[in-house]
Design a protein around this motif. Sequence first.
Motif, PDB file in Angstrom:
ATOM      1  N   ILE A  76       0.819  -1.215   0.000  1.00 16.65           N
ATOM      2  CA  ILE A  76       0.000   0.000   0.000  1.00 16.65           C
ATOM      3  C   ILE A  76       0.854   1.267   0.000  1.00 16.65           C
ATOM      4  N   ARG A  80       1.342   3.653  -3.180  1.00 13.27           N
ATOM      5  CA  ARG A  80       1.029   5.077  -3.117  1.00 13.27           C
ATOM      6  C   ARG A  80       2.089   5.905  -3.847  1.00 13.27           C
ATOM      7  N   VAL A 163      -5.480   3.100  -2.632  1.00 14.87           N
ATOM      8  CA  VAL A 163      -4.212   3.427  -3.299  1.00 14.87           C
ATOM      9  C   VAL A 163      -4.425   3.663  -4.787  1.00 14.87           C
TER      10      VAL A 163
END
Length: 352
Positions: A76, A80, A163
């Motif tokens: 995650i 990002r 995300v």
Amino acid sequence: MSPEEHPTIADFFKDMEVGLPTLERPFGIKLWPVFSKLYSGLFGYAPENFKFRQGETHMSTLQETLVALAAYYIIIFGGREIMRNRKPFVLNGPFIVHNFYLTVVSGALLALFIEQLLPTLVNHGVFYGVCNYQGGWTKPLVTLYYMNYLTKYLELIDTVFLVLKKKPLTFLHTYHHGATALLCYTQLIGHTAVSWVPITLNLCVHVVMYWYYFQAARGIRIWWKKYITIMQITQFIVDLGFVYFASYTYFTSTYFPWMPNAGRCAGEEFAAIAGVVILSSYLLLFISFYFATYKKETKSGRPRRNTGKDALIAMAREPLPRPRGLSSAGDEDSNGAVSTAREGSKTRSRKA
């Protein structure tokens, strides 16, 4: 299992117990035989034969759990950064499907838990249900505990949607998702009979919450989103009442028998400590979020005066830090977020 042994649709209706609701059949239909046939078709053996064995059952060791959670955080936060210079994905179709199947799975597990627990609680009482192995740690319940534990990894996909859609990742959301999988693991290996209390309450919340997200993704406006957070807070208060009681009576009866207690309670000590610590942190964070979101202004409409306790509130609601120079993500509603707008701004809740 040979092809001839695979259940057909007709098999699910064969010998099905249907009739007026009873204590052992609270929904008018006996659910466990239906579940057993579905489970046998998927895994090749009946759930009655399932045994949770640490080191043998899938995802039953601390190493496996920690590796899975480490992978979650790497994916995650790494994702990002990969997405920072890319356009957000439009994933409304998969988003709808994700929330729908989690609504169905949560509802099915909840119904199975109720069917298993209701006769025990009525015939033997609540204390027996939360503190006796024959009350809260029967073979069918262990199977359901394990199935619930596995769904916690499915729920990690919530954050993947955030995300890919370039939504903020808050501390409350990312901490809660990882800690819940770890909590379920500790209670499984700790043989905690009180486990059904937080699990069933959490399933109740999830049925409502994922249904809300499913409907919201379809463009349907729902007025009661505020009450999801209230349900979450109520859930943790009840959870902690049972967990504190079970832990107190275990430790006092074991180490301080001269103190008032109700006797030994089934479960391991490390599991009791993990349950108390993690659930207490959830309650604090969700209460902080509630006041930050819904009690943000005084009756006069002026912003609340900044106080020392705002630090915990800010931790719960603010996006996690981004590397220097990166812009913030968009402010649209996202999965796992119940938002409320005031004067053009939005705050977000991450789910239980």
